[in-house]
Design an enzyme around this catalytic site. Structure first.
Site, PDB file in Angstrom:
ATOM      1  N   TRP A 115      74.122  11.302  47.333  1.00 52.20           N
ATOM      2  CA  TRP A 115      74.982  10.803  46.255  1.00 52.20           C
ATOM      3  C   TRP A 115      76.396  11.256  46.542  1.00 52.20           C
ATOM      4  O   TRP A 115      76.620  12.432  46.836  1.00 52.20           O
ATOM      5  CB  TRP A 115      74.543  11.338  44.878  1.00 52.20           C
ATOM      6  CG  TRP A 115      75.589  11.035  43.852  1.00 52.20           C
ATOM      7  CD1 TRP A 115      75.864   9.814  43.301  1.00 52.20           C
ATOM      8  CD2 TRP A 115      76.575  11.940  43.327  1.00 52.20           C
ATOM      9  NE1 TRP A 115      76.942   9.909  42.455  1.00 52.20           N
ATOM     10  CE2 TRP A 115      77.397  11.194  42.450  1.00 52.20           C
ATOM     11  CE3 TRP A 115      76.843  13.290  43.502  1.00 52.20           C
ATOM     12  CZ2 TRP A 115      78.464  11.762  41.757  1.00 52.20           C
ATOM     13  CZ3 TRP A 115      77.916  13.869  42.812  1.00 52.20           C
ATOM     14  CH2 TRP A 115      78.703  13.108  41.946  1.00 52.20           C
ATOM     15  N   GLU A 148      71.510   7.300  45.863  1.00 51.47           N
ATOM     16  CA  GLU A 148      71.675   7.259  44.397  1.00 51.47           C
ATOM     17  C   GLU A 148      72.971   6.560  44.015  1.00 51.47           C
ATOM     18  O   GLU A 148      74.045   6.933  44.473  1.00 51.47           O
ATOM     19  CB  GLU A 148      71.683   8.707  43.864  1.00 51.47           C
ATOM     20  CG  GLU A 148      71.886   8.817  42.371  1.00 51.47           C
ATOM     21  CD  GLU A 148      71.898  10.276  41.882  1.00 51.47           C
ATOM     22  OE1 GLU A 148      71.985  11.199  42.718  1.00 51.47           O
ATOM     23  OE2 GLU A 148      71.811  10.485  40.663  1.00 51.47           O
ATOM     24  N   LYS A 170      75.789   4.971  41.047  1.00 50.79           N
ATOM     25  CA  LYS A 170      76.404   5.490  39.816  1.00 50.79           C
ATOM     26  C   LYS A 170      77.333   4.441  39.232  1.00 50.79           C
ATOM     27  O   LYS A 170      77.802   3.553  39.948  1.00 50.79           O
ATOM     28  CB  LYS A 170      77.178   6.770  40.148  1.00 50.79           C
ATOM     29  CG  LYS A 170      77.717   7.467  38.923  1.00 50.79           C
ATOM     30  CD  LYS A 170      77.845   8.960  39.123  1.00 50.79           C
ATOM     31  CE  LYS A 170      78.437   9.583  37.865  1.00 50.79           C
ATOM     32  NZ  LYS A 170      78.381  11.029  37.863  1.00 50.79           N
ATOM     33  N   ASP A 218      69.184   7.142  38.750  1.00 48.29           N
ATOM     34  CA  ASP A 218      69.385   8.232  37.784  1.00 48.29           C
ATOM     35  C   ASP A 218      69.633   7.527  36.456  1.00 48.29           C
ATOM     36  O   ASP A 218      70.523   6.671  36.366  1.00 48.29           O
ATOM     37  CB  ASP A 218      70.599   9.062  38.242  1.00 48.29           C
ATOM     38  CG  ASP A 218      70.948  10.202  37.293  1.00 48.29           C
ATOM     39  OD1 ASP A 218      71.019   9.954  36.074  1.00 48.29           O
ATOM     40  OD2 ASP A 218      71.185  11.328  37.774  1.00 48.29           O
ATOM     41  N   HIS A 234      73.101   6.785  35.004  1.00 45.42           N
ATOM     42  CA  HIS A 234      74.087   6.106  35.842  1.00 45.42           C
ATOM     43  C   HIS A 234      74.207   4.615  35.598  1.00 45.42           C
ATOM     44  O   HIS A 234      74.518   3.859  36.510  1.00 45.42           O
ATOM     45  CB  HIS A 234      73.765   6.365  37.309  1.00 45.42           C
ATOM     46  CG  HIS A 234      74.002   7.779  37.707  1.00 45.42           C
ATOM     47  ND1 HIS A 234      73.985   8.204  39.009  1.00 45.42           N
ATOM     48  CD2 HIS A 234      74.278   8.883  36.958  1.00 45.42           C
ATOM     49  CE1 HIS A 234      74.232   9.509  39.049  1.00 45.42           C
ATOM     50  NE2 HIS A 234      74.392   9.931  37.813  1.00 45.42           N
ATOM     51  N   HIS A 277      65.974  10.149  39.204  1.00 45.44           N
ATOM     52  CA  HIS A 277      66.517  11.352  38.593  1.00 45.44           C
ATOM     53  C   HIS A 277      66.355  11.152  37.105  1.00 45.44           C
ATOM     54  O   HIS A 277      66.969  10.252  36.529  1.00 45.44           O
ATOM     55  CB  HIS A 277      68.008  11.524  38.908  1.00 45.44           C
ATOM     56  CG  HIS A 277      68.266  12.247  40.184  1.00 45.44           C
ATOM     57  ND1 HIS A 277      69.527  12.542  40.627  1.00 45.44           N
ATOM     58  CD2 HIS A 277      67.409  12.770  41.098  1.00 45.44           C
ATOM     59  CE1 HIS A 277      69.451  13.207  41.768  1.00 45.44           C
ATOM     60  NE2 HIS A 277      68.174  13.346  42.081  1.00 45.44           N
ATOM     61  N   ASP A 319      77.215   9.786  31.052  1.00 44.99           N
ATOM     62  CA  ASP A 319      76.312  10.505  31.962  1.00 44.99           C
ATOM     63  C   ASP A 319      76.406  12.009  31.693  1.00 44.99           C
ATOM     64  O   ASP A 319      76.809  12.779  32.549  1.00 44.99           O
ATOM     65  CB  ASP A 319      76.736  10.163  33.398  1.00 44.99           C
ATOM     66  CG  ASP A 319      75.845  10.814  34.440  1.00 44.99           C
ATOM     67  OD1 ASP A 319      74.662  11.047  34.140  1.00 44.99           O
ATOM     68  OD2 ASP A 319      76.345  11.090  35.542  1.00 44.99           O
ATOM     69  N   ASP A 370      74.173  14.309  31.116  1.00 49.31           N
ATOM     70  CA  ASP A 370      73.161  15.206  31.677  1.00 49.31           C
ATOM     71  C   ASP A 370      72.641  16.233  30.684  1.00 49.31           C
ATOM     72  O   ASP A 370      72.515  17.420  31.007  1.00 49.31           O
ATOM     73  CB  ASP A 370      73.669  15.869  32.971  1.00 49.31           C
ATOM     74  CG  ASP A 370      73.670  14.898  34.143  1.00 49.31           C
ATOM     75  OD1 ASP A 370      72.597  14.399  34.486  1.00 49.31           O
ATOM     76  OD2 ASP A 370      74.755  14.622  34.700  1.00 49.31           O
ATOM     77  N   ASP A 408      67.279  15.922  36.757  1.00 52.90           N
ATOM     78  CA  ASP A 408      68.686  16.150  37.069  1.00 52.90           C
ATOM     79  C   ASP A 408      69.490  16.216  35.776  1.00 52.90           C
ATOM     80  O   ASP A 408      69.866  15.186  35.229  1.00 52.90           O
ATOM     81  CB  ASP A 408      69.223  15.020  37.972  1.00 52.90           C
ATOM     82  CG  ASP A 408      70.696  15.217  38.291  1.00 52.90           C
ATOM     83  OD1 ASP A 408      71.203  16.338  38.144  1.00 52.90           O
ATOM     84  OD2 ASP A 408      71.359  14.233  38.695  1.00 52.90           O
TER      85      ASP A 408
HETATM   86  C1  RNT Z   1      75.759  12.930  39.781  1.00 53.70           C
HETATM   87  C2  RNT Z   1      74.378  12.688  40.277  1.00 53.70           C
HETATM   88  C3  RNT Z   1      73.831  13.715  41.207  1.00 53.70           C
HETATM   89  C4  RNT Z   1      74.144  15.128  40.766  1.00 53.70           C
HETATM   90  C5  RNT Z   1      73.424  16.199  41.550  1.00 53.70           C
HETATM   91  C6  RNT Z   1      73.998  17.550  41.293  1.00 53.70           C
HETATM   92  O1  RNT Z   1      76.158  12.061  38.797  1.00 53.70           O
HETATM   93  O2  RNT Z   1      73.515  12.494  39.205  1.00 53.70           O
HETATM   94  O3  RNT Z   1      72.480  13.514  41.372  1.00 53.70           O
HETATM   95  O4  RNT Z   1      73.858  15.314  39.409  1.00 53.70           O
HETATM   96  O5  RNT Z   1      73.405  15.870  42.862  1.00 53.70           O
HETATM   97 ZN    ZN Z   2      71.419  12.313  39.671  1.00 51.08          ZN
END
Ligand code: RNT
Ligand code: ZN
Length: 413
Positions: free
Chosen positions: A181, A222, A224, A255, A258, A282, A290, A292, A322
């Site tokens: 990523w 990955e 985004k 993810d 994303h 993820h 995003d 998290d 994640d």
């Molecule tokens: C970032 C991605 C990625 C990170 C990690 C730390 O938006 O989600 O996966 O969160 O690699």
């Molecule tokens: Zn991620």
């Protein structure tokens, strides 16, 4: 009759075998991200977290050294039932006796301590090159930079990480998923959208030219939608990453933070399964962006799990967590989020999936809705409690973590 026995009977009346669900759940591995333990800091650089991602909060007791992080991982893992894999980032390299290697020169030996840690616990390791929090990230760009020296540095980093991933697979005997990523993008409207993506494609080709054993290392990519300070343009968009993965024969990674706020990954899984041997996830919780947040036992997490289970894809989906929350006890964050992924999988395994499909195909949509609603309040919790009992995992997560906080975390000043 125990609560589990009564739940088992009720599920049987709905056409579900609770014992089979527990057996299946116990076979599923979740790859647990190491970076919840220290707010994505790592050990190789003093740079602030960059790349458009952010942790907020300053809860006391953050792990500062490899030993502290390992101790916290052990504590968290003791409260998570079933199979786990350790997901490391390259910035978690462990240097000994004052030696140092920059990201383009990392070697397997810098991860030997992690290998010993994983082997002692019978776990595999997944890996991530770290394309952020480093002075060679120029103007928020890495593999797509117009500057060749910058691109070359990060290409070498990617290649080094492939070698390290293969080392993890060989040492642990368990394949390693290596996820790429990059944060690359622009805050404001770019003058050229194609150029950076063409350079990213070329850089990925160069990374993947590193020879590796495809049975041992699964490279994933990955996508985004945007990052903080990178709101207008993201080089590694969904279309780019999906197209590149297909063309290069690597594995796409989604993810669920994303995408645009009303887009859901649960709806995308079936499409990707039709066209890919393996896919990767993820699992996170985006709150308006995003962000998290810690994964909860919420609708979308359950829906993601249902798509994996009812499409018979437990062995085709690499499931990783994640998220990073620094505002609460980090070990509680780890345990809660990973256990919610496992709970969602159990919930999915406790659905009469064949019956639900048959109702849909027979146009019995009223019955389908009524049954799905009935299943929501079936005694799922008693089956989860039985799983904790059988695996010997403490159900009082808060109590266990509070004791650790008092004995260990509060002394880290
Ligand atoms: C970032 C991605 C990625 C990170 C990690 C730390 O938006 O989600 O996966 O969160 O690699
Ligand atoms: Zn991620």
């Amino acid at each position: 009759m125990t609560r589990y026995e009564s739940a088992k009977e009720l599920y049987a009346s709905l056409g579900v075998d609770a014992e089979a669900a527990l057996t299946a759940l116990d076979g599923v591995t979740v790859s647990v991200h190491c970076w919840q333990g220290d707010d994505v800091t790592g050990f190789d650089s003093k740079e602030a977290l960059s790349g458009g991602i952010q942790t907020t909060g300053n809860y006391p007791g953050k792990a500062r050294t490899p030993d502290e992080l390992m101790a916290d991982i052990d504590k968290a893992f003791s409260l998570i039932p079933g199979k786990k894999k350790l997901n490391l980032h390259a910035c978690y390299a462990i240097f000994e006796d004052g030696e140092f290697a920059d990201r383009d020169a990392l070697e397997p030996k810098h991860f030997a301590k992690w290998v010993a840690f994983a082997k002692e616990r019978g776990m595999g390791i997944d890996f991530n090159p770290t394309f952020f929090s480093h002075p060679m990230v120029r103007e928020n760009l890495t593999l797509s930079s117009p500057d060749k020296a910058t691109r070359d540095f990060w290409i070498e980093h990617g290649r080094a990480c492939i070698r390290i991933s293969q080392y993890f697979a060989e040492e642990t005997g368990i394949p390693c998923v290596m996820n790429i990523w990059i944060p690359d993008g622009y805050k404001d409207i770019p003058g050229d959208r194609l150029g950076p993506r063409a350079r990213f494609r070329d850089s990925l080709d160069k990374i993947l030219a590193e020879p590796y054993d495809k049975e041992k290392v699964y490279v994933t990519l990955e996508s985004k939608v945007f990052g903080i300070g990178l709101e207008s343009y993201t080089v590694g968009s969904a279309e780019f990453c999906l197209s590149y993965s297909t063309k290069a024969g690597i594995t796409p990674l989604m993810d669920n933070g994303h995408y645009h706020p009303t887009e859901v990954v649960s709806d995308k899984i079936s499409s990707l399964l039709l066209f890919n041997e393996k896919i990767a996830l993820h699992v996170t919780r985006p709150v308006r962006w995003d962000s998290d947040h810690v994964v909860l036992f919420d609708d979308e997490t359950r829906e993601i799990a249902k798509e994996i289970v009812r499409n018979d894809a437990l062995d085709r989906v690499f499931i990783a967590t994640d998220y990073f929350d620094a505002s609460i006890n980090r070990i509680a964050a780890w345990v809660t989020g990973v256990n919610n992924v496992k709970k969602a999988l159990l919930f999915a395994l406790l659905q009469p999936n064949d019956k639900l499909k048959a109702l849909q195909d027979a146009d019995r949509l009223t019955e389908l809705m009524v049954l799905q609603e009935t299943l929501k309040t079936a005694p799922f919790g008693d089956v989860w409690a039985e799983y904790l009992r059988r695996t010997g995992v403490e159900a009082d997560v808060f109590g266990a973590i509070e004791a650790y906080e008092n004995e260990v975390l509060k002394k880290r000043i």
